[in-house]
Design an enzyme around this catalytic site. Structure first.
Site, PDB file in Angstrom:
ATOM      1  N   GLY A   1       0.825  -1.193   0.000  1.00 24.13           N
ATOM      2  CA  GLY A   1       0.000   0.000   0.000  1.00 24.13           C
ATOM      3  C   GLY A   1       0.863   1.248   0.000  1.00 24.13           C
ATOM      4  O   GLY A   1       1.747   1.393   0.844  1.00 24.13           O
TER       5      GLY A   1
ATOM      6  N   GLY B   1      -0.423   4.467   0.056  1.00 20.53           N
ATOM      7  CA  GLY B   1      -1.200   5.636   0.415  1.00 20.53           C
ATOM      8  C   GLY B   1      -0.381   6.537   1.314  1.00 20.53           C
ATOM      9  O   GLY B   1       0.855   6.493   1.305  1.00 20.53           O
ATOM     10  N   ALA B   2      -1.058   7.345   2.122  1.00 17.00           N
ATOM     11  CA  ALA B   2      -0.354   8.316   2.952  1.00 17.00           C
ATOM     12  C   ALA B   2       0.621   7.636   3.913  1.00 17.00           C
ATOM     13  O   ALA B   2       1.813   7.952   3.940  1.00 17.00           O
ATOM     14  CB  ALA B   2      -1.371   9.160   3.717  1.00 17.00           C
ATOM     15  N   VAL B   3       0.133   6.675   4.688  1.00 12.60           N
ATOM     16  CA  VAL B   3       0.983   6.015   5.671  1.00 12.60           C
ATOM     17  C   VAL B   3       2.032   5.156   4.991  1.00 12.60           C
ATOM     18  O   VAL B   3       3.221   5.192   5.342  1.00 12.60           O
ATOM     19  CB  VAL B   3       0.138   5.173   6.639  1.00 12.60           C
ATOM     20  CG1 VAL B   3       1.025   4.310   7.532  1.00 12.60           C
ATOM     21  CG2 VAL B   3      -0.742   6.081   7.493  1.00 12.60           C
ATOM     22  N   GLY B   4       1.638   4.383   3.990  1.00 10.67           N
ATOM     23  CA  GLY B   4       2.588   3.519   3.296  1.00 10.67           C
ATOM     24  C   GLY B   4       3.691   4.301   2.614  1.00 10.67           C
ATOM     25  O   GLY B   4       4.863   3.910   2.648  1.00 10.67           O
TER      26      GLY B   4
ATOM     27  N   ASN C   1      -5.503   1.598  11.407  1.00 13.45           N
ATOM     28  CA  ASN C   1      -6.376   2.081  12.471  1.00 13.45           C
ATOM     29  C   ASN C   1      -7.146   0.928  13.091  1.00 13.45           C
ATOM     30  O   ASN C   1      -7.345  -0.116  12.467  1.00 13.45           O
ATOM     31  CB  ASN C   1      -7.376   3.099  11.917  1.00 13.45           C
ATOM     32  CG  ASN C   1      -6.752   4.467  11.713  1.00 13.45           C
ATOM     33  OD1 ASN C   1      -5.896   4.894  12.480  1.00 13.45           O
ATOM     34  ND2 ASN C   1      -7.195   5.173  10.690  1.00 13.45           N
TER      35      ASN C   1
ATOM     36  N   ALA D   1      -0.768  12.714   7.132  1.00 12.75           N
ATOM     37  CA  ALA D   1      -0.322  12.786   5.747  1.00 12.75           C
ATOM     38  C   ALA D   1      -1.510  12.578   4.825  1.00 12.75           C
ATOM     39  O   ALA D   1      -2.533  12.010   5.217  1.00 12.75           O
ATOM     40  CB  ALA D   1       0.765  11.740   5.472  1.00 12.75           C
TER      41      ALA D   1
ATOM     42  N   LYS E   1      -6.049   5.920  21.185  1.00 14.15           N
ATOM     43  CA  LYS E   1      -6.064   6.454  19.822  1.00 14.15           C
ATOM     44  C   LYS E   1      -7.455   6.332  19.211  1.00 14.15           C
ATOM     45  O   LYS E   1      -7.923   7.240  18.515  1.00 14.15           O
ATOM     46  CB  LYS E   1      -5.040   5.746  18.943  1.00 14.15           C
ATOM     47  CG  LYS E   1      -4.961   6.374  17.554  1.00 14.15           C
ATOM     48  CD  LYS E   1      -3.990   5.700  16.630  1.00 14.15           C
ATOM     49  CE  LYS E   1      -4.014   6.439  15.295  1.00 14.15           C
ATOM     50  NZ  LYS E   1      -3.291   5.701  14.237  1.00 14.15           N
TER      51      LYS E   1
ATOM     52  N   ASN F   1      -9.896   8.941  17.223  1.00 15.71           N
ATOM     53  CA  ASN F   1     -10.299   8.676  15.837  1.00 15.71           C
ATOM     54  C   ASN F   1     -11.806   8.524  15.674  1.00 15.71           C
ATOM     55  O   ASN F   1     -12.372   8.904  14.644  1.00 15.71           O
ATOM     56  CB  ASN F   1      -9.609   7.410  15.317  1.00 15.71           C
ATOM     57  CG  ASN F   1      -8.208   7.679  14.830  1.00 15.71           C
ATOM     58  OD1 ASN F   1      -7.850   8.812  14.516  1.00 15.71           O
ATOM     59  ND2 ASN F   1      -7.394   6.630  14.755  1.00 15.71           N
TER      60      ASN F   1
END
Length: 313
Positions: free
Chosen positions: A16, A18-21, A105, A131, A182, A186
């Site tokens: 992945g 995406g933002a985190v990956g 998450n 991100a 967390k 969230n």
């Protein structure tokens, strides 16, 4: 395996981008590891955009699980609802020497991943990175550079993996409490930004803040029933932490809604609802958020929630 300054150069696959990956892949490159990124949509080069400018990160991009081979580490950075779709990637990338780190998450993800890779070490991690994916291979990093992982030998190896990467790995003695803390944040900010289509400035609205506090109060009650050592003071600290976010920052759920992607309600408010039902706790606000986010999310046959779940209580 070659040696870097004080540590081994390891093979790392990020599933992945995406933002985190994307941020995690850039960190692994910065640490000097051999990095592959496993994606559906190819791109030529990974670009991380920050307030200081752009950084181009050379990584190997793989689009076919058949082209992947076992690696030392897998960083799983897809959304929780995409986990079943990574089975072929995990089968190609993992053997008994591989460690899979779940960068997702929620609070239940490591168990699901473990079922896809029997015999492979699986480590849950909490991600504190703000991100946004702007386009394939292009990520805007706002702030944050921390992962939380459960204290132990595997997490200590994770600390060494991220040495010199610019990202901190914090070891948690009580991962259950850390995960619910967390989730308490969230379960409020993600649906409220996604439903209003506004960034964190919306949380300054007194009515929205009151709703956020109600969602956190419900989540706190469920967390305590599930074994988390959280208190009213923790909730107030979470509200204060929320207020520190700059107006221009959004949430992953907001970014997904703006991009027309499925929304991650199952791992957030949906998780609160599931655990609440198991403990006989009424969470009407979280059920409402679950129903609304489910309704506005693009239809995904694997993401259909039952009417009984939404109306339970």
């Amino acid at each position: 395996m070659t040696m870097l300054s004080g540590q081994a150069r390891l093979s790392v696959a990020v599933i992945g981008a995406g933002a985190v990956g994307g941020v995690a892949a850039a960190a692994m490159h910065e640490a000097g590891h051999e990095v592959s990124v496993c994606v559906r949509t190819p791109f030529e080069v990974l670009v991380i955009q920050t307030a200081d400018g752009e950084k181009r990160v050379p990584v190997r991009v793989i689009t076919d699980p058949g082209d992947a081979k076992p690696v030392d580490w897998v960083l799983l950075a897809v959304k929780a609802f995409d986990t079943p779709g990574t089975a072929d990637w995990l089968a190609s990338l993992c053997d008994r020497e591989t460690t899979v780190v779940v960068l997702q998450n929620g609070i239940d993800q490591a168990a699901e991943v473990g079922g896809l890779v029997p015999g492979t070490t699986v480590l849950p991690a909490l991600v504190y990175i703000q991100a946004e994916r702007l386009a394939p291979g292009r990520i805007r990093l706002g702030y944050g550079n921390r992962l939380d992982a459960p204290n132990g030998p595997v997490a200590e190896r994770l600390v060494r993996l991220f040495q010199d990467s610019g990202m901190e790995v914090s070891l948690q003695a009580d991962m259950i409490t850390a995960a619910w803390r967390k989730l308490m944040l969230n379960a409020a900010v993600n649906p409220l930004t996604a439903l209003t289509l506004r960034r964190m400035e919306v949380m300054r609205d007194p009515l929205v803040r009151a709703l956020a506090e109600g969602l956190m109060t419900e989540t706190l009650a469920v967390a305590v029933a599930a074994g988390a050592a959280l208190t009213e003071e923790d909730m107030q600290q979470t509200l204060e932490f929320m207020a520190e976010f700059s107006d221009g920052n959004g949430t992953s759920m907001l970014y997904d809604r703006l991009a027309g992607n499925p929304l991650e309600w199952q791992a957030l408010n949906g998780a609160v609802v599931r655990h609440a039902e198991a403990h006989g706790i009424d969470v009407p606000l979280n059920r409402t958020m679950t129903a609304l986010i489910h309704a506005v999310s693009p239809r995904d046959p694997a993401a259909v929630v039952s009417r009984d779940t939404l109306l339970a209580g």
